[in-house]
Design a protein around this motif. Structure first.
Motif, PDB file in Angstrom:
ATOM      1  N   MET A  13      42.639 -13.293  16.650  1.00 10.71           N
ATOM      2  CA  MET A  13      44.351 -12.979  16.335  1.00 10.71           C
ATOM      3  C   MET A  13      45.383 -12.605  17.272  1.00 10.71           C
ATOM      4  O   MET A  13      44.499 -12.295  18.126  1.00 10.71           O
ATOM      5  CB  MET A  13      44.065 -11.815  15.306  1.00 10.71           C
ATOM      6  N   ARG A  14      45.784 -13.810  17.719  1.00  6.74           N
ATOM      7  CA  ARG A  14      46.310 -13.857  18.571  1.00  6.74           C
ATOM      8  C   ARG A  14      48.127 -13.723  18.413  1.00  6.74           C
ATOM      9  O   ARG A  14      48.342 -13.304  16.950  1.00  6.74           O
ATOM     10  CB  ARG A  14      46.381 -14.810  19.646  1.00  6.74           C
ATOM     11  N   ASP A  15      49.189 -14.612  19.034  1.00  5.12           N
ATOM     12  CA  ASP A  15      50.477 -13.961  18.599  1.00  5.12           C
ATOM     13  C   ASP A  15      50.998 -14.873  17.378  1.00  5.12           C
ATOM     14  O   ASP A  15      52.272 -15.047  16.689  1.00  5.12           O
ATOM     15  CB  ASP A  15      51.352 -14.136  19.688  1.00  5.12           C
ATOM     16  N   ASN A  16      50.604 -16.054  16.669  1.00  6.76           N
ATOM     17  CA  ASN A  16      51.023 -16.964  15.689  1.00  6.76           C
ATOM     18  C   ASN A  16      50.347 -16.942  14.731  1.00  6.76           C
ATOM     19  O   ASN A  16      51.243 -16.627  14.089  1.00  6.76           O
ATOM     20  CB  ASN A  16      50.952 -18.615  16.670  1.00  6.76           C
ATOM     21  N   VAL A  17      48.598 -17.010  15.255  1.00 11.61           N
ATOM     22  CA  VAL A  17      47.293 -15.924  13.809  1.00 11.61           C
ATOM     23  C   VAL A  17      47.999 -15.399  14.027  1.00 11.61           C
ATOM     24  O   VAL A  17      46.611 -14.276  14.526  1.00 11.61           O
ATOM     25  CB  VAL A  17      46.527 -17.423  13.960  1.00 11.61           C
ATOM     26  N   VAL A  18      48.904 -14.044  14.163  1.00  8.94           N
ATOM     27  CA  VAL A  18      48.993 -12.808  13.537  1.00  8.94           C
ATOM     28  C   VAL A  18      47.850 -12.574  12.810  1.00  8.94           C
ATOM     29  O   VAL A  18      47.362 -11.168  13.046  1.00  8.94           O
ATOM     30  CB  VAL A  18      49.873 -12.214  13.498  1.00  8.94           C
ATOM     31  N   TRP A  19      47.883 -12.432  11.532  1.00 10.76           N
ATOM     32  CA  TRP A  19      46.549 -12.044  10.627  1.00 10.76           C
ATOM     33  C   TRP A  19      45.330 -13.228  10.669  1.00 10.76           C
ATOM     34  O   TRP A  19      45.465 -15.162  10.292  1.00 10.76           O
ATOM     35  CB  TRP A  19      47.241 -11.824   9.057  1.00 10.76           C
TER      36      TRP A  19
ATOM     37  N   LEU B 207      49.440 -19.830   9.641  1.00  3.92           N
ATOM     38  CA  LEU B 207      50.050 -19.207  11.261  1.00  3.92           C
ATOM     39  C   LEU B 207      50.274 -20.257  12.400  1.00  3.92           C
ATOM     40  O   LEU B 207      50.935 -20.137  13.266  1.00  3.92           O
ATOM     41  CB  LEU B 207      49.719 -18.141  10.786  1.00  3.92           C
TER      42      LEU B 207
END
Lengths: 467, 290, 320
Positions: free
Chosen positions: A56-62, A375
């Motif tokens: 997970m990172r800032d765009n795909v947070v989930w 996301l």
């Protein structure tokens, strides 16, 4: 009493499952425990090193965590819906599969919320959800809804267990340690199967089964609203509530079919769980897959037909980067149950189970396609050079926690099946009795149940009045 | 001949080397530069702002902890009026009250010089400003709906007589949170000028405004400023956060009621179910008693 | 400019300056001649290069702010600065991707190189449309979806229009990140030296950050309280960013002070994705009559330029 004798007979048949534990059982449990402990190790790593070790990172947070959350919660609600509506509508063949549905509900309900916890950056602050709740947040709705649902399911489950606990308490053939018998005695709550008690249980179970259906629908809609209240192009959809509910029952029916198949072989329940039951639940699966296909189609059709830039981007990605996922989850996953159930020649226990397995996996992928590609296509273009920031891919931490959850599900189910008979003995015996009565009187079965329930209600009223 | 040329050559090399060496020596020293700005405030005090920088390979670098002295100078005479120490931005300032007497030339021109003496490798530098005294009066008047600013300005002649200011533009500002907003210019001739104040400046929450009349970059008088307060703003009611909204701390009423009704409905059934279970337990005891 | 400040601010600054100087002499005694290269990761405090009065280049710690004096606790930070409504206006015609806003913001908020509260995007609405540089802070929306969805009230909208995050309350559920359509929010995915700053935490400074919580651009209320503008505004060499109070209708970029309403109407200001209805507090002036050709923005290291490789304009540029 005739019914009581039959019940004890039936119980005797299932006792070996509760009394004896085979080597295979231990091996199976050991295997599950290894998977669970590995997941715990992954969890500890995640807590120690932070979420950076997930994909997970800032765009795909989930990521897959939330997919698993939706998945397990879906199975849970499906169990509740299936058992609740079967009970409420007095489906004649419900008996042998009720308990599987109920156990699915409760076991999945214990595991689902764990996944939302994995998405949370600071687990130490979990009490804040109750200390400083904001009613406007769909997460607060979900916290309230899941708690309410959990309590409701526990009560409902307990109601359906109570008569079997009483049976086990009264059984003379049972060979279990004393402490276990004491537990059964306590749990049986002094149920003596007097007409008053029986009617009370019946009445409360009726009410609770209706309640469970309503709650399951609301609670799963709440989960859908977590996504659809945001402005994300793939989520901001009015049909998400019903879409999620349908998808949930669809996947849940699949899981129940799989479990039926598993317990049928392991516990040799061929006599009780018959092809009739598979076809019955399979039909539910087929109808739901049609509904699901319909919702999926209308969801993506409108996105594709309209020309909004972001919707277009999303559709583009779904049909390029996620092409095979999309085909599998939304074509194969929906068409296979329809084909297998739609053509009578294909309806065998194994083919129905196969359709169920495919449907369940397809539904998991479907949720992945709802969460991740959305996301990955935010309003602001992703202008970054870090590959993991641009595209999501789950790490081994996430996968081991995913499999750990599945192992946990199997483990809890295995344990539950050791504690209570996997077939609701009292329910099945009563149904048998009912059937024989109906046959004896040559009456229409539907009418018979109705008359009986009227009589029962009258009896309860009289009892209450007498007191 | 040969010796002569050799001697000449050698002396030339020595000379060149000396020049190069002295350049190098000079290069090791650092030049500084100083900037000076003066402003006459409303209370007739003057503030002198200084920025001191030194040349380095990295460009101009602020010089800190340096003492700069201020002198009033006129016709060869010079008096120290004060000194200040620069901060980490290389800035220092000195405020001189209105009682300060500046040395003046015959024409009435005062000059203030700031100087950094230099220390070690840092070479000193100087800067100065010149100004004449100017009497500036600002009055505000309100008539019906129009608000007017009156500016009166006159300089002082060699014999103390008042000379009305001719053809000069004053800038008008109102104070904002971070800076001053220029709202217009006031043309002053024969010592007087007026300015119609716009009626659409909001001001603070009470409509209060701080108005500045400034003479800027004037050759003769330098920078002069006069401030006045006025309640001329048309401040509209501010930004009101809705009390109960999705993003406030209190939730909308409908949300709370819906939640309470739903929860009450569901949990009352749970309680009912539990009560029934308790009744079952009690009935069991009754049976035992019988 | 000192002279452009109100008197009370002047006094406060003077007070600060005096306290600074006394503290400074002690520091200076130790640091003169100590031109030690500083390890950026374990930097004790920000350093500035200065000339000592005797011509020595020295590195001294940057103004140590007395945090306790101005400290705004997380509870107190819920109250906005009274009677203010802050707005930002970004003039796209002047931006050339100099990235000074980004750098100064990162420095002030102790952010690692890859984490940016202020981001500069290369936007191109369609293949035919002109590309332009778009600095994007948090929009501090008046209808902030991120605040609506927060389950614990860790992020909040203040009366002065600023949306802040209290990272002592944040549970890190990241719901706000999916709620924000402008990708303004960032998660502290791991512990890092950047999160260990020796100063008391205030939501107004967003420093120090905390692992497992969300952070974002805060409009620098700590600076505003001190009469200064946010770091990005003062850092911009082009005067691209205007900042001010919408209620007093004045915005400034440091050089130029102008009425907000006049700027917006005369230059056709707009808000990004207005149709989402989030009502941002950040306005843009369209990139017309530009001061720089868009290519000037590629005067950056490769790892920055690489970010824009998918923009149609850049693709076309590489082809030719």
């Amino acid at each position: 009493m005739e019914s009581n004798k039959r019940k004890q007979e039936l119980l005797k048949e299932f006792l070996p499952q509760l009394e004896k534990t085979s080597f295979a059982w231990f091996a199976w449990v050991a295997f599950l425990l290894i998977a669970i402990f590995f997941a715990i190790y992954a969890l500890i790593l995640q807590i120690l090193r932070g979420h950076i070790i997930t994909g997970m990172r800032d765009n795909v947070v989930w990521g897959v965590y939330i997919v698993n959350f939706i998945f397990f919660m879906g199975i849970s609600y499906a169990g509740a819906l299936v058992s609740g509506s079967m009970h409420l509508f007095k489906t004649s063949w419900r008996g042998p599969i009720l308990r599987i549905a109920e156990l699915t509900t409760i076991v999945a309900l214990f595991i689902g919320p764990l996944y939302i916890l994995l998405c949370i950056g600071r687990l130490d602050r979990l009490p804040f959800l109750f200390m400083y709740p904001r009613i406007q947040s769909p997460i607060t709705w979900d916290v309230i809804a899941i708690t309410t649902d959990l309590f409701g399911c526990l009560i409902y489950l307990y109601l359906s267990f109570i008569r079997d606990f009483a049976l086990m308490r009264d059984s003379k053939d049972i060979k279990l340690p004393k402490w276990r018998m004491n537990i059964y005695k306590a749990l049986a709550l002094g149920y003596q199967d007097t007409p008053t008690q029986r009617n009370r249980i019946k009445k409360v179970t009726d009410i609770m089964s209706a309640m469970i259906i309503a709650i399951a629908i609301i609670v799963y809609s709440v989960l859908a609203w977590i996504f659809s209240v945001t402005l994300q192009p793939g989520w901001h959809s009015t049909i998400f509530g019903p879409y999620f509910v349908i998808a949930a029952i669809f996947s849940g029916a699949g899981v129940i079919l799989i479990l039926m198949r598993v317990f049928r072989s392991i516990y040799h329940l061929e006599k009780y769980i018959t092809k009739k039951h598979f076809v019955g639940v399979g039909m539910i699966l087929m109808i739901l897959s049609m509904f699901f296909a319909y919702f999926t189609f209308s969801e993506y059709l409108t996105k594709w037909y309209g020309s909004k830039k972001l919707d277009d981007n999303l559709i583009q990605i779904l049909f390029t980067r996620y092409f095979w996922h999309f085909v599998f989850s939304n074509y194969v996953g929906t068409l296979l149950p329809i084909i297998i159930m739609g053509i009578p020649r294909f309806r065998t226990i194994n083919s129905i189970t196969f359709a169920a397995v495919v449907a369940v996996v397809a539904l998991w992928v479907n949720r992945y396609l709802i969460v991740v590609p959305t996301l990955e296509t935010p309003y602001m273009p992703i202008q970054d050079i870090r590959p993991d920031w641009i595209l999501y891919s789950a790490t081994w931490i996430e996968w081991s926690l995913t499999f750990g959850g599945i192992a946990m599900f199997c483990f809890l189910f295995t344990l539950a099946a050791k504690i209570v008979p996997i077939i609701p003995v009292s329910e099945v015996a009563d149904a048998e009795l009912e059937m024989s009565e109906v046959l004896a009187h040559g009456q229409d079965s539907h009418e018979a149940t109705r008359t009986k329930s009227i009589i029962k209600h009258a009896a309860i009223k009289k009892e209450d009045h007498d007191q | 001949m040969i010796n002569k040329t050799r001697l000449f050559r050698q002396s030339l090399i020595v000379l060149l080397l000396t020049i190069v060496a002295s350049f190098q020596l000079m290069a090791q020293e650092t030049a500084s530069s100083i900037e000076l700005k003066a402003l006459k405030n409303s209370d007739d005090s003057r503030i002198f702002n200084v920025k001191l920088t030194g040349e380095s390979e990295a460009g101009a670098v602020p010089v800190f902890e340096a003492t700069v002295d201020f002198y009033t100078i006129a016709e060869g005479k010079s008096e120290l009026v004060g000194s200040a120490v620069t901060n980490k931005e290389g800035k220092a300032s000195l405020k001189l009250g209105k009682e300060t007497r500046y040395l003046k030339s015959k024409e009435g021109v005062a000059e203030v010089k700031t100087s950094f003496k230099g220390l070690g490798k840092l070479i000193g530098s100087e800067a100065s400003v010149k100004f004449k005294e100017l009497n500036l009066q600002v009055t505000l008047s309100e008539k019906d709906t129009s608000n007017t600013i009156h500016v009166k300005a006159s300089s002082i002649g060699p014999n103390g007589e008042m000379i009305p200011l001719k053809e000069t533009n004053f800038n008008l500002y109102v104070q904002g949170l971070f800076s001053k907003l220029k709202i217009g210019e006031c043309f002053v001739d024969a010592g007087e000028g007026t300015f119609e104040f716009p009626n659409n400046i909001p001001g603070d929450e009470n409509g209060n405004l701080k108005i500045f009349v400034r003479l800027e970059e004037n050759e003769d008088y330098g920078e002069i400023e006069k401030a006045e307060n006025a309640k001329w703003g048309n401040h509209r009611s501010g930004f009101a956060e809705p009390e109960r909204s999705l993003w406030s701390s209190g939730a909308p009423i409908w949300m709370i009621t819906t939640l309470i009704i739903l929860l009450a409905g569901v949990w009352s059934h749970y309680i009912y179910a539990i009560v029934q279970l308790i009744k079952i337990r009690k009935e069991d005891k009754k049976i035992e008693q019988k | 400019m000192d002279d452009s400040l109100q008197n009370n601010k002047n006094n406060r600054r003077k007070f600060l300056r005096i306290s600074l100087l006394t503290g400074l002499s002690a520091v200076a005694a130790k640091t003169v001649f100590a031109d030690i290269p500083v390890d950026p990761e374990n930097e004790p405090g920000e350093m500035v290069t200065l000339l000592s009065p005797d011509g020595q280049l020295v590195k001294v710690p940057k103004e140590k702010i007395n945090y306790m004096e101005k400290y705004i606790s997380p509870e107190a930070s819920h109250q906005g600065i009274p009677h203010r409504k802050f707005v930002m206006v970004i003039d796209l015609a002047k931006c050339k991707n100099a990235r000074k806003c980004v750098e100064h913001c990162q420095k002030a908020h102790h952010l690692p190189p890859q984490q940016e509260f202020m981001k500069v995007y290369l936007m191109q609405e369609s293949e035919e449309a002109a590309p332009y540089w778009m600095p994007k802070p948090c929009f501090h929306c008046d209808k902030p979806l991120c605040v609506s969805v927060c389950p614990v009230g860790a992020t909040y909208k203040r009366s002065d229009g600023i949306v802040l995050i209290d990272n002592e309350r944040c549970i890190g559920c990241k719901f706000c990140m999916t709620g924000c359509p402008y990708s303004a929010r960032q998660f502290n995915w791991a512990d890092s030296p950047y999160l260990h700053v020796d100063q008391p935490y205030s939501p107004e400074t967003s420093v120090p950050g905390k692992e497992g919580t969300v952070s974002k651009c805060d409009f620098c209320p700590d600076m505003i309280r001190d009469g200064k503008m946010p770091h990005c505004v003062t850092a911009c060499p082009m005067g691209v960013i205007y900042f001010g109070d919408q209620l007093e209708d004045i915005v400034t970029n440091g050089d130029e002070t102008i009425r907000f309403s006049e700027l917006i109407t005369s230059r056709s200001g707009y808000r990004h994705l207005e149709d989402l209805g989030t009502k941002p507090s950040v306005y843009y002036l369209p990139p017309v009559n530009r001061q720089f050709p868009v290519e000037r923005g590629f005067d950056q290291p490769d790892e920055i330029n690489q970010r824009y490789k998918d923009v149609p304009f850049v693709k076309k540029m590489h082809k030719n």
